[in-house]
Design an enzyme around this catalytic site. Structure first.
Site, PDB file in Angstrom:
ATOM      1  NE  ARG A 147      -4.260  -1.353   0.060  1.00 35.63           N
ATOM      2  CZ  ARG A 147      -4.506  -2.328  -0.826  1.00 35.63           C
ATOM      3  NH1 ARG A 147      -3.618  -2.625  -1.757  1.00 35.63           N
ATOM      4  NH2 ARG A 147      -5.632  -3.000  -0.785  1.00 35.63           N
ATOM      5  CG  HIS A 177      -3.590  -0.543  -6.945  1.00 38.69           C
ATOM      6  ND1 HIS A 177      -3.982   0.035  -5.773  1.00 38.69           N
ATOM      7  CD2 HIS A 177      -3.624  -1.878  -6.715  1.00 38.69           C
ATOM      8  CE1 HIS A 177      -4.254  -0.907  -4.871  1.00 38.69           C
ATOM      9  NE2 HIS A 177      -4.043  -2.088  -5.429  1.00 38.69           N
TER      10      HIS A 177
HETATM   11  C1  GLV Z   1      -5.453  -4.913  -4.089  1.00 39.89           C
HETATM   12  O1  GLV Z   1      -4.832  -3.946  -3.810  1.00 39.89           O
HETATM   13  C2  GLV Z   1      -6.092  -5.764  -3.144  1.00 39.89           C
HETATM   14  O2  GLV Z   1      -6.298  -5.349  -1.992  1.00 39.89           O
HETATM   15  O3  GLV Z   1      -6.452  -6.898  -3.510  1.00 39.89           O
END
Ligand code: GLV
Length: 295
Positions: A223, A271
């Site tokens: 994160r 992401h």
């Molecule tokens: C992606 O970031 C997830 O939490 O699966």
């Protein structure tokens, strides 16, 4: 039995079809068109609006679309119901691929060769010594362990750091605050796969980044807020850290003016190190709904 679907980034039609395939009786309310709040027993969410989930008096469980759940716990008014994350082989393998891709890109100096090719230069350098290269993995859950196995298989030295002790074959284990410094000092590659919690927020700050060997490479697919951005940029600019590959950010999408976009030592990916797809994940959400229904 109604499931509330609350996400701006997942396609409701596709998910509805996949969930109904496993639970034909499931009613699905697509937020914000909810109807009677008391009919909602389950919620499937990504970054739910804070304060929203407490409006459903019969809520039995909240499901995350992904492996991370911090976007749910960010709601200070979250009702006291189970919160469920995804554990999915496809999601895990996607992250392992991402880790291998970026470790090997730096380890095998792909960018250097590409630059030499641009100048038609045939450069000679020794193949890097994998057996003497340590990859440190922060976070030894499902995903961290899978990435560790793949790296061990390739012949890397692999170290792992986790909150509590974890025994992973082939991995030198470190844990807790007391084990962190020694772990960082070993990690030529630092792969961060931690969840975001009050204990891990900002864990990769100036002091900790300074413990990495000079010339280390960082890969963060955990994160964004695990990293203190300014401290990372300073460590890259000073040459202490050679590269950073970042899939996750404090704010997503990463704002266009953010220094990471144009930094020569930073690779930004949107992401998408991995994802959860309905045909792989809907069955486990349906199973968990059945379990929650049974109490
Ligand atoms: C992606 O970031 C997830 O939490 O699966």
């Amino acid at each position: 039995m109604t499931l509330l679907f609350m996400s701006k980034i997942h396609n409701p039609a596709v998910w509805t079809a996949a969930l109904r395939h496993h639970l034909p009786d499931l009613e699905i309310a697509i937020w914000p068109e909810v109807g009677d709040p008391s009919a909602v027993e389950f919620a499937l969410v990504w970054s739910p609006k804070p304060g929203e989930l407490r409006r459903y008096p019969n809520l039995k469980a909240v499901f995350s679309f992904g492996a991370g759940v911090e976007h749910i716990f960010a709601d200070a008014e979250l009702p006291p119901v189970p919160v469920v994350k995804v554990v999915d082989a496809r999601l895990t393998k996607g992250l392992t691929e991402y880790v291998l891709l970026h470790v090997l890109r730096q380890h095998r100096r792909l960018d250097l060769m590409r630059r030499a090719q641009d100048q038609a230069r045939w450069i000679g350098f020794a193949t890097p010594d994998t057996r003497n290269t340590t990859v440190g993995i922060m976070g030894l859950g499902e995903i961290g362990r899978d990435a560790a196995f793949a790296l061990v298989h390739l012949g890397f030295r692999v170290a792992g750091w986790s909150r509590t002790p974890k025994d992973v074959p082939g991995v030198e284990g470190f844990h807790g605050p007391g084990g962190l410094d020694a772990f960082l000092k070993l990690s030529r590659f630092l792969v961060c796969l931690l969840p975001l919690t009050p204990d891990t927020r900002g864990i990769l700050n100036r002091e900790r980044l300074a413990l990495l060997p000079r010339g280390a490479h960082l890969i963060n697919a955990g994160r964004g807020p695990l990293v203190v951005d300014e401290d990372l940029i300073a460590a890259l600019d000073s040459g202490h850290i050679a590269s950073a590959t970042l899939d996750v950010f404090h704010r997503e999408p990463l704002p266009p003016a953010h220094a990471f976009w144009s930094h020569p030592k930073v690779t930004v990916t949107p992401h998408n190190a991995s994802d959860t797809v309905p045909d792989s994940v809907a069955a486990q959400i349906a199973d968990n709904i059945r379990r929650a229904k049974r109490g």
